[in-house]
Design a protein around this motif. Structure first.
Motif, PDB file in Angstrom:
ATOM      1  N   ALA A  60       0.877  -1.026  -0.027  1.00  0.00           N
ATOM      2  CA  ALA A  60      -0.086  -0.005  -0.081  1.00  0.00           C
ATOM      3  C   ALA A  60       1.043   1.301  -0.026  1.00  0.00           C
ATOM      4  O   ALA A  60       0.512   2.207  -0.520  1.00  0.00           O
ATOM      5  CB  ALA A  60      -0.882   0.068   1.270  1.00  0.00           C
ATOM      6  N   ASP A  61       2.026   1.335   0.505  1.00  0.00           N
ATOM      7  CA  ASP A  61       2.651   2.433   1.050  1.00  0.00           C
ATOM      8  C   ASP A  61       4.069   2.591   0.282  1.00  0.00           C
ATOM      9  O   ASP A  61       4.670   3.575  -0.189  1.00  0.00           O
ATOM     10  CB  ASP A  61       3.036   2.573   2.381  1.00  0.00           C
ATOM     11  N   SER A  62       4.701   1.473  -0.299  1.00  0.00           N
ATOM     12  CA  SER A  62       5.993   1.627  -0.759  1.00  0.00           C
ATOM     13  C   SER A  62       6.305   0.832  -2.135  1.00  0.00           C
ATOM     14  O   SER A  62       7.163   1.164  -2.987  1.00  0.00           O
ATOM     15  CB  SER A  62       7.078   0.878   0.270  1.00  0.00           C
ATOM     16  N   ASN A  63       5.588  -0.424  -2.336  1.00  0.00           N
ATOM     17  CA  ASN A  63       5.859  -1.040  -3.589  1.00  0.00           C
ATOM     18  C   ASN A  63       4.879  -0.991  -4.596  1.00  0.00           C
ATOM     19  O   ASN A  63       3.537  -1.029  -4.410  1.00  0.00           O
ATOM     20  CB  ASN A  63       6.088  -2.747  -3.076  1.00  0.00           C
ATOM     21  N   PHE A  64       5.263  -0.459  -5.734  1.00  0.00           N
ATOM     22  CA  PHE A  64       4.286  -0.349  -6.906  1.00  0.00           C
ATOM     23  C   PHE A  64       4.833  -1.028  -8.055  1.00  0.00           C
ATOM     24  O   PHE A  64       4.721  -0.609  -9.207  1.00  0.00           O
ATOM     25  CB  PHE A  64       4.083   1.054  -7.236  1.00  0.00           C
ATOM     26  N   THR A  65       5.296  -2.274  -8.001  1.00  0.00           N
ATOM     27  CA  THR A  65       6.051  -3.086  -9.027  1.00  0.00           C
ATOM     28  C   THR A  65       5.233  -4.369  -9.064  1.00  0.00           C
ATOM     29  O   THR A  65       5.259  -4.824 -10.148  1.00  0.00           O
ATOM     30  CB  THR A  65       7.312  -3.244  -9.220  1.00  0.00           C
ATOM     31  N   LEU A  66       4.982  -4.768  -8.063  1.00  0.00           N
ATOM     32  CA  LEU A  66       4.313  -6.291  -7.860  1.00  0.00           C
ATOM     33  C   LEU A  66       2.870  -6.367  -8.682  1.00  0.00           C
ATOM     34  O   LEU A  66       2.075  -5.408  -8.122  1.00  0.00           O
ATOM     35  CB  LEU A  66       4.149  -6.773  -6.563  1.00  0.00           C
ATOM     36  N   GLU A  67       2.739  -7.244  -9.338  1.00  0.00           N
ATOM     37  CA  GLU A  67       1.849  -7.311 -10.200  1.00  0.00           C
ATOM     38  C   GLU A  67       0.669  -8.608  -9.890  1.00  0.00           C
ATOM     39  O   GLU A  67      -0.593  -8.608 -10.000  1.00  0.00           O
ATOM     40  CB  GLU A  67       1.998  -7.406 -11.763  1.00  0.00           C
ATOM     41  N   TRP A  68       1.167  -9.573  -9.540  1.00  0.00           N
ATOM     42  CA  TRP A  68       0.702 -10.790  -9.191  1.00  0.00           C
ATOM     43  C   TRP A  68       1.071 -11.443  -7.786  1.00  0.00           C
ATOM     44  O   TRP A  68       2.352 -11.620  -7.320  1.00  0.00           O
ATOM     45  CB  TRP A  68       1.170 -12.070 -10.238  1.00  0.00           C
ATOM     46  N   LEU A  69       0.088 -11.572  -6.715  1.00  0.00           N
ATOM     47  CA  LEU A  69       0.452 -12.115  -5.435  1.00  0.00           C
ATOM     48  C   LEU A  69      -0.222 -13.379  -5.329  1.00  0.00           C
ATOM     49  O   LEU A  69      -1.746 -13.223  -5.326  1.00  0.00           O
ATOM     50  CB  LEU A  69       0.097 -11.127  -4.491  1.00  0.00           C
ATOM     51  N   PHE A  70       0.221 -14.511  -4.955  1.00  0.00           N
ATOM     52  CA  PHE A  70      -0.476 -15.547  -4.525  1.00  0.00           C
ATOM     53  C   PHE A  70      -0.337 -16.167  -3.215  1.00  0.00           C
ATOM     54  O   PHE A  70       0.773 -16.440  -2.614  1.00  0.00           O
ATOM     55  CB  PHE A  70       0.134 -16.752  -5.768  1.00  0.00           C
ATOM     56  N   LEU A  71      -1.327 -15.794  -2.721  1.00  0.00           N
ATOM     57  CA  LEU A  71      -1.394 -16.342  -1.134  1.00  0.00           C
ATOM     58  C   LEU A  71      -2.385 -17.392  -0.841  1.00  0.00           C
ATOM     59  O   LEU A  71      -2.616 -17.729   0.432  1.00  0.00           O
ATOM     60  CB  LEU A  71      -1.987 -15.082  -0.290  1.00  0.00           C
ATOM     61  N   ASN A  72      -3.063 -17.997  -1.914  1.00  0.00           N
ATOM     62  CA  ASN A  72      -4.211 -19.280  -1.671  1.00  0.00           C
ATOM     63  C   ASN A  72      -3.519 -20.284  -0.834  1.00  0.00           C
ATOM     64  O   ASN A  72      -2.288 -20.336  -0.564  1.00  0.00           O
ATOM     65  CB  ASN A  72      -4.535 -19.568  -2.795  1.00  0.00           C
ATOM     66  N   SER A  73      -4.354 -20.984  -0.020  1.00  0.00           N
ATOM     67  CA  SER A  73      -3.914 -21.996   0.889  1.00  0.00           C
ATOM     68  C   SER A  73      -3.017 -21.970   2.038  1.00  0.00           C
ATOM     69  O   SER A  73      -2.395 -22.705   2.309  1.00  0.00           O
ATOM     70  CB  SER A  73      -3.560 -23.320  -0.113  1.00  0.00           C
ATOM     71  N   ASN A  74      -3.037 -20.683   2.402  1.00  0.00           N
ATOM     72  CA  ASN A  74      -2.529 -20.291   3.833  1.00  0.00           C
ATOM     73  C   ASN A  74      -3.847 -20.274   4.849  1.00  0.00           C
ATOM     74  O   ASN A  74      -4.514 -19.104   5.089  1.00  0.00           O
ATOM     75  CB  ASN A  74      -1.970 -18.773   3.694  1.00  0.00           C
ATOM     76  N   ARG A  75      -3.661 -21.307   5.546  1.00  0.00           N
ATOM     77  CA  ARG A  75      -5.079 -21.569   6.487  1.00  0.00           C
ATOM     78  C   ARG A  75      -4.843 -20.614   7.614  1.00  0.00           C
ATOM     79  O   ARG A  75      -6.049 -20.531   8.312  1.00  0.00           O
ATOM     80  CB  ARG A  75      -5.086 -23.126   6.857  1.00  0.00           C
TER      81      ARG A  75
END
Length: 111
Positions: free
Chosen positions: A44-59
């Motif tokens: 939200a505050d610092s990174n503006f290059t990440l396009e894909w974030l996969f967090l699935n299956s983190n219980r």
């Protein structure tokens, strides 16, 4: 890799200065709400290059992190894909996230 909240904290610190990483695949780890807080703050505050974030299956990701996710989705304009399916999010939280991304163009959210 069994990445935990502490591992995500280190990754989040790196994301504050990294300007080349566009994919981050963290599926099936031990990430919880504190890890999401660290990650969302960086995105939200610092990174503006990440396009894909996969967090699935983190219980350990639950409804408690909804405010962090919403803040990040509202402030970050480069992220185009977020996978949170197979986490412990309620239907209400999933609907809130789906509502937030309606304002984003070409955004892929899987909950």
């Amino acid at each position: 890799n069994e990445i935990t909240n502490e591992g995500v904290k280190s990754l989040s610190d790196m994301l504050k200065t990294n300007r080349t990483l566009t994919w981050l695949w963290l599926t099936e780890n031990e990430i919880g709400n504190h890890g999401i807080e660290y990650l969302c703050t960086s995105l939200a505050d610092s990174n503006f290059t990440l396009e894909w974030l996969f967090l699935n299956s983190n219980r350990f990701i639950t409804d408690s992190c909804i405010d962090d996710l919403i803040r990040m989705l509202k402030r970050n304009y480069t992220l185009k894909t977020l996978y949170l399916n197979n986490c412990n999010l309620s239907e209400i939280t999933k609907r809130k996230l789906l509502q937030i991304i309606k304002a984003k163009k070409d955004f892929d959210l899987e909950v």
